[in-house]
Design an enzyme around this catalytic site. Structure first.
Site, PDB file in Angstrom:
ATOM      1  N   ALA A  65       0.679   5.922  -2.116  1.00  0.00           N
ATOM      2  CA  ALA A  65       1.684   6.743  -2.774  1.00  0.00           C
ATOM      3  C   ALA A  65       1.538   8.202  -2.324  1.00  0.00           C
ATOM      4  O   ALA A  65       0.675   8.546  -1.506  1.00  0.00           O
ATOM      5  CB  ALA A  65       1.548   6.624  -4.285  1.00  0.00           C
ATOM      6  N   GLY A 109       0.080   1.815  -2.978  1.00  0.00           N
ATOM      7  CA  GLY A 109       1.503   1.497  -3.067  1.00  0.00           C
ATOM      8  C   GLY A 109       2.015   0.705  -1.890  1.00  0.00           C
ATOM      9  O   GLY A 109       2.954  -0.076  -2.009  1.00  0.00           O
ATOM     10  N   GLU A 112       1.167  -2.810  -2.627  1.00  0.00           N
ATOM     11  CA  GLU A 112       2.042  -3.236  -3.726  1.00  0.00           C
ATOM     12  C   GLU A 112       3.467  -3.467  -3.235  1.00  0.00           C
ATOM     13  O   GLU A 112       4.135  -4.418  -3.669  1.00  0.00           O
ATOM     14  CB  GLU A 112       1.996  -2.190  -4.842  1.00  0.00           C
ATOM     15  CG  GLU A 112       0.656  -2.172  -5.557  1.00  0.00           C
ATOM     16  CD  GLU A 112       0.445  -0.952  -6.440  1.00  0.00           C
ATOM     17  OE1 GLU A 112      -0.082  -1.113  -7.539  1.00  0.00           O
ATOM     18  OE2 GLU A 112       0.802   0.174  -6.013  1.00  0.00           O
ATOM     19  N   GLU A 132      -6.956   2.823  -5.633  1.00  0.00           N
ATOM     20  CA  GLU A 132      -6.644   3.793  -6.688  1.00  0.00           C
ATOM     21  C   GLU A 132      -7.860   4.183  -7.515  1.00  0.00           C
ATOM     22  O   GLU A 132      -7.952   5.321  -8.005  1.00  0.00           O
ATOM     23  CB  GLU A 132      -5.548   3.240  -7.607  1.00  0.00           C
ATOM     24  CG  GLU A 132      -4.161   3.180  -6.990  1.00  0.00           C
ATOM     25  CD  GLU A 132      -3.887   1.885  -6.239  1.00  0.00           C
ATOM     26  OE1 GLU A 132      -2.716   1.643  -5.906  1.00  0.00           O
ATOM     27  OE2 GLU A 132      -4.844   1.118  -5.985  1.00  0.00           O
TER      28      GLU A 132
END
Length: 258
Positions: A65, A109, A112, A132
């Protein structure tokens, strides 16, 4: 005019979406995710496109991210803006088949996003991870939910609790991806898979995607009933009549997507 960080190509009934940030690591900024969501919205509305391939750069599918943007958020900012949910949910809601073609890093991300796709194939240099925990935060776009469903509890816990990544071959062995190919063959292979999907009836493809998705959301009994109702409703389609007639007549079907 602001540069759109996404390159779109059309390959007959297949769309190719290439994440193309100025940063080759493709951090998933709001601009990039907004552009991806907008493109998928147009594809959903385009009956000529039956399947989509999402890929990134040679260096990264997406290496996480936008940490710079996240670092300044407080709880109220994140909650009130529905950070991640606001624009990521439209990817989850996309109704047509999605194929992820992953080369290089798919972290946080990026991992994901790959898991939000229906089929994931990767290059032999791919790396998947949910780091994370190293940033002092919980995964926010499915890392703790989709990853256990893909690879099982133990490996998902190890990845999420340690932040350690896995290789392409580990991803294949664990079921996170369905195939590993040489880097130079990745996009062509993904397009081949998407093309083999796209030649079929669009309403049937959409129904199959919905049914498989439902299997993760319901009990076995409820899922079987849902599947059977979709199976029954398929007999109302022109393409069911054409598909079965073509089989009996030993010819290729000519689907009209209705």
């Amino acid at each position: 005019m602001k540069r759109v960080p996404l390159i779109t190509e059309n390959h007959r009934n297949v769309a190719l979406l290439r994440l193309a940030s100025d940063n080759p690591l493709n951090p998933l900024t709001d601009d990039l995710v907004d552009a991806l969501g907008d493109a998928l919205g147009r594809i959903d509305a385009d009956d000529a496109v039956h399947a989509t391939v999402i890929t990134g750069s040679d260096k990264a599918f997406a290496a996480g991210a936008d940490i710079a943007a996240m670092s300044v958020l407080n709880y109220a900012d994140a909650f009130q803006s529905d950070y991640v949910g606001r624009n990521w949910d439209c990817i989850r809601a996309h109704r047509k088949p999605l194929v992820a073609a992953v080369q290089g890093y798919a972290l946080g991300g990026g991992c994901e996003l790959a898991m939000m796709c229906d089929i994931v194939i990767c290059a032999d240099d791919a790396t998947f991870g949910q780091p994370e925990v190293k940033l002092g935060i919980v995964p926010g776009a499915g890392g703790t939910q989709r990853l256990p469903r893909a690879v099982g509890k133990s490996l998902a816990m190890q990845m999420c609790l340690t932040g350690v990544s896995i290789s392409a071959q580990q991803a294949l062995a664990s079921g996170l991806v369905s195939g590993v190919v040489a880097c130079e063959r990745l996009v062509a292979e993904a397009l081949d898979i998407a093309g083999s999907i796209a030649r079929h009836s669009l309403p049937v493809l959409m129904a199959i995607k919905e049914a498989v998705g439902r299997s993760f959301e319901s009990s076995l009994g409820d899922g079987l009933l849902f599947e059977r109702r979709l199976f029954h409703s398929g007999f109302a389609l022109h393409d069911q009549k054409e598909g079965m007639a073509a089989f009996l007549q030993k010819r290729a079907p000519e689907f009209l997507n209705k």
